[in-house]
Design a protein around this motif. Structure first.
Motif, PDB file in Angstrom:
ATOM      1  N   MET A  42      -0.309  -1.878  -8.027  1.00  0.00           N
ATOM      2  CA  MET A  42      -1.448  -1.177  -7.416  1.00  0.00           C
ATOM      3  C   MET A  42      -2.587  -1.022  -8.430  1.00  0.00           C
ATOM      4  SD  MET A  42       0.613   1.731  -5.216  1.00  0.00           S
ATOM      5  CE  MET A  42      -0.890   2.489  -4.596  1.00  0.00           C
ATOM      6  N   ARG A  88       5.964  -2.584   3.678  1.00  0.00           N
ATOM      7  CA  ARG A  88       4.756  -2.074   4.366  1.00  0.00           C
ATOM      8  C   ARG A  88       3.655  -1.777   3.361  1.00  0.00           C
ATOM      9  NH1 ARG A  88       8.505   0.960   7.365  1.00  0.00           N
ATOM     10  NH2 ARG A  88       7.915   2.847   6.225  1.00  0.00           N
ATOM     11  N   LEU A  89       4.048  -1.202   2.222  1.00  0.00           N
ATOM     12  CA  LEU A  89       3.048  -0.883   1.195  1.00  0.00           C
ATOM     13  C   LEU A  89       2.332  -2.160   0.736  1.00  0.00           C
ATOM     14  CD1 LEU A  89       3.487   1.583  -1.732  1.00  0.00           C
ATOM     15  CD2 LEU A  89       2.493  -0.644  -2.141  1.00  0.00           C
ATOM     16  N   LEU A  90       3.097  -3.214   0.555  1.00  0.00           N
ATOM     17  CA  LEU A  90       2.488  -4.481   0.137  1.00  0.00           C
ATOM     18  C   LEU A  90       1.569  -5.037   1.222  1.00  0.00           C
ATOM     19  CD1 LEU A  90       5.566  -6.191  -1.579  1.00  0.00           C
ATOM     20  CD2 LEU A  90       3.568  -5.154  -2.688  1.00  0.00           C
ATOM     21  N   PHE A 121      -0.180  -3.241   3.411  1.00  0.00           N
ATOM     22  CA  PHE A 121      -1.411  -2.455   3.379  1.00  0.00           C
ATOM     23  C   PHE A 121      -2.283  -2.859   2.190  1.00  0.00           C
ATOM     24  CE2 PHE A 121      -0.421  -0.388   7.018  1.00  0.00           C
ATOM     25  CZ  PHE A 121       0.600   0.559   6.986  1.00  0.00           C
ATOM     26  N   LEU A 122      -1.624  -3.154   1.065  1.00  0.00           N
ATOM     27  CA  LEU A 122      -2.422  -3.580  -0.093  1.00  0.00           C
ATOM     28  C   LEU A 122      -3.121  -4.896   0.181  1.00  0.00           C
ATOM     29  CD1 LEU A 122      -0.051  -2.707  -3.097  1.00  0.00           C
ATOM     30  CD2 LEU A 122      -2.197  -1.581  -2.468  1.00  0.00           C
ATOM     31  N   ALA A 177      -1.751   2.636   1.833  1.00  0.00           N
ATOM     32  CA  ALA A 177      -0.892   2.186   0.737  1.00  0.00           C
ATOM     33  C   ALA A 177      -0.465   3.358  -0.126  1.00  0.00           C
ATOM     34  CB  ALA A 177      -1.640   1.147  -0.098  1.00  0.00           C
ATOM     35  N   GLU A 217       2.273   5.221   1.666  1.00  0.00           N
ATOM     36  CA  GLU A 217       3.537   4.482   1.587  1.00  0.00           C
ATOM     37  C   GLU A 217       4.136   4.570   0.182  1.00  0.00           C
ATOM     38  OE1 GLU A 217       5.229   3.224   3.993  1.00  0.00           O
ATOM     39  OE2 GLU A 217       3.713   3.764   5.495  1.00  0.00           O
ATOM     40  N   PHE A 218       3.279   4.596  -0.823  1.00  0.00           N
ATOM     41  CA  PHE A 218       3.795   4.719  -2.190  1.00  0.00           C
ATOM     42  C   PHE A 218       4.473   6.067  -2.390  1.00  0.00           C
ATOM     43  CE2 PHE A 218       4.159   3.579  -6.513  1.00  0.00           C
ATOM     44  CZ  PHE A 218       3.978   4.738  -7.254  1.00  0.00           C
TER      45      PHE A 218
END
Length: 476
Positions: A65, A118-120, A122-123, A131, A134-135
Motif C-alpha cells: 500500500m 478484496r483489498l488488492l 480495491f487497490l 482498501a 479492508e486492511f
C-alpha cells in the motif's frame, strides 16, 4: 595368541556384550520417544506457521500500500502461497478433541485470504477508502488467527498431557534399569579384573622393583621375571636397556656439549660480525681531517677552527652509535652537514655542495649511517680526483606515496657492471681506493633492504663520464 591377549580379549568380549545389549535397548527406546516428540513438535510448528504467515501477509500488504511495486507484490504473493500451504498442513491435525475449533480455524483462514484479495482489488481500482477498511479487517482477522492458534496449542498440550506423563514414568523406569545394569556390570568387571590382575601384578611388581633400583643408578642388578608371557619379554628388554643406558647417557651428554659449543660459536660469530661493522672507521679520513684542522688553526683565527672541531666531534659521536638502531632523517641530514663542513674546509672552492630539503620528510625513520657513506664515496671519487673539484647535490622530496632521497655528483660515473655488483651486495664501491670513514656502500644497500623489507629501496643511475645519482625510495 599369548596369555595376556586371551585374558584381555575375554574381558573385552564380556564388556562389549553387556554394553551392546544396553545400547540396543536404549537406542530403541530413544528412537521411539523421539518419533513421538517429533510428531507433537510438527503439530506445534504447523500452527505457528499459520500465525507467522498471516503476520507476514499483513506486513507485505502494508508495504505494498505504501509502495505498490512489483517487488512488493511478489513478496505478497509468496506470503499468500505460504498461507495456503500452512492451511493444508493444519487440516491434517484434525482429531476428536479439536474438530470444532479446527474447523473454525480453517474458515478464519479462508476469510483472511478472501479479505486480502478484496483489498488488492480495491487497490487496483484506486479505491483508497475501501482498501483502508479492508486492511483494518485483515489486521483484525490476523489477530484472531494468532489468538486461535494459541487456543489450539493449549488444546494440544492438554491432549498430549497423558503422553508426557507416560514419558516421565518411562524415564523413571529406564533410570532404575540403568542403575541395575550399572551395578551388574560393576560386579562382573570387579571379579574379572581381580582374576586378571592376579596373573599380571606379581611379575609387574618384580619389574617395578628392578626399575626403581635402576632409577637410583644401580645398573649392576639383573632384571629377571619367571613367567612365559609378554611381561617376561618386557623384563628381558628392560635388562638390555639397563646395559645400554650408560652408553646412551654418555652420548646425550656429548651431544649436549657439542650443541652448547655450537650455539656459543654462533653467538661469538654474530658479535664479531657486528663489531667488525662498527669498527670500519677509516683512519685515513681521521688523519686528513685532523691535518686540515691543524692547518686552519695555523693560517686563520680560532673561530673557524672551533666550528671544524665541533663538526668532527659530532661525526665521531654519531659514528660510535650502534649500527642496528634507526634514526630520523633529520639526524642523518645534521651529521651530513657537519661532514660536508669539514670537506668544504678541506677542498675550499673545489667542492660545491647544494641541499634541497623538504622539511615535512625529516621525521621518517632510516638506518643509522646511511647517507654519509654515499656522500663520502661521491667526495672521494667525484671531487678529489678532479683538479677542478666537483659538485654534489642532495635532495629530499615528498612524493604522493614515498619519500625520495637523491644524492647526485658530476664525477666520472660508474660502469654498468659495477653498479650491478653494488646492488647485488657483492662489492664495496672502489674498495681498494676508498679510505673514507663509514661502513661501505654494499653494507648500506644490505641494511636498507633489511630495514624496509624491499629490494628496490635503492637504485643507482650513472653513465661513465656524466656523473652518478643514488636514489633511495622510502615508501610511506
Amino acid at each position: 595368541m599369548n596369555s595376556i591377549q586371551k585374558k584381555i580379549l575375554l574381558l573385552t568380549t564380556i564388556v562389549l556384550i553387556i554394553m551392546s545389549i544396553i545400547w540396543i535397548a536404549l537406542t530403541y527406546y530413544n528412537h521411539k520417544t523421539q518419533q513421538q516428540y517429533n510428531e507433537i513438535l510438527q503439530r506445534y510448528l504447523k500452527l505457528n506457521e499459520v500465525t507467522s504467515s498471516s503476520q507476514n501477509i499483513v506486513a507485505d500488504l502494508n508495504n505494498y500500500m505504501i509502495n505498490p511495486s512489483e517487488e512488493n507484490m511478489s513478496k505478497l504473493t509468496q506470503s499468500k502461497k505460504r498461507m495456503e500451504d500452512a492451511k493444508q498442513g493444519v487440516i491434517t491435525l484434525r482429531n476428536a478433541e479439536n474438530n470444532f475449533t479446527l474447523t473454525n480455524y480453517v474458515h478464519l483462514m479462508d476469510s483472511f485470504i478472501e479479505t486480502t484479495n478484496r483489498l488488492l482489488l480495491f487497490l487496483s481500482e484506486n479505491d483508497g477508502e475501501a482498501a483502508a477498511q479492508e486492511f483494518s479487517e485483515v489486521t483484525r482477522i490476523s489477530t484472531y488467527i494468532s489468538e486461535m492458534s494459541l487456543s489450539l496449542v493449549d488444546t494440544e498440550l492438554k491432549t498430549y498431557d497423558r503422553f508426557y506423563r507416560g514419558i516421565i514414568k518411562q524415564s523413571g523406569e529406564v533410570m532404575k534399569l540403568g542403575i541395575f545394569l550399572l551395578l551388574l556390570i560393576m560386579c562382573v568387571l570387579f571379579f574379572v579384573t581381580y582374576w586378571f590382575s592376579l596373573t599380571i601384578t606379581r611379575p609387574i611388581s618384580k619389574l617395578t622393583q628392578a626399575a626403581n633400583e635402576l632409577s637410583k643408578g644401580r645398573f649392576d642388578l639383573q632384571v629377571k621375571v619367571d613367567t612365559k608371557d609378554e611381561i617376561a619379554f618386557l623384563a628381558r628388554t628392560f635388562d638390555r636397556m639397563r646395559k645400554n643406558i650408560n652408553m646412551l647417557i654418555s652420548e646425550i651428554k656429548h651431544k649436549a656439549q657439542l650443541e652448547h659449543e655450537l650455539q656459543q660459536s654462533k653467538i661469538l660469530l654474530q658479535e664479531s660480525q657486528f663489531k667488525s661493522l662498527q669498527s670500519q672507521i677509516s683512519p685515513h679520513f681521521l688523519f686528513n681531517t685532523l691535518n686540515t684542522i691543524s692547518k686552519k688553526a695555523y693560517l686563520e683565527g680560532s673561530e673557524e677552527t672551533s666550528d671544524l672541531l665541533v663538526s668532527v666531534a659530532g661525526i665521531l659521536r654519531y659514528n660510535l652509535k650502534q649500527l642496528d638502531r634507526s634514526v630520523t632523517l633529520r639526524e642523518e641530514i645534521m651529521v651530513l652537514k657537519q661532514y660536508m663542513d669539514i670537506q668544504k674546509a678541506r677542498f675550499t672552492d673545489r667542492l660545491q655542495f647544494f641541499m634541497e630539503i623538504d622539511e615535512c620528510c625529516l621525521n621518517r625513520r632510516i638506518p643509522s649511517l646511511t647517507l654519509q657513506p654515499i656522500i663520502e664515496n661521491a667526495v672521494i671519487h667525484a671531487v678529489e680526483p678532479s683538479e677542478d673539484g666537483g659538485t654534489i647535490w642532495i635532495r629530499v622530496k615528498d612524493e604522493m606515496e614515498e619519500v625520495l632521497i637523491e644524492i647526485e655528483d658530476d664525477g666520472i660515473g660508474i660502469p654498468l657492471e659495477k653498479i650491478q655488483q653494488l646492488l647485488a651486495e657483492n662489492l664495496h664501491p672502489f674498495e681498494k681506493e676508498s679510505k673514507g670513514i663509514g661502513i661501505g656502500f654494499s653494507n648500506v644497500v644490505k641494511r636498507l633492504r633489511l630495514f624496509y623489507g624491499d629490494d628496490d629501496v635503492i637504485t643507482i643511475k650513472s653513465q661513465v663520464g656524466s656523473g652518478t645519482k643514488v636514489i633511495i625510495q622510502i615508501k610511506k
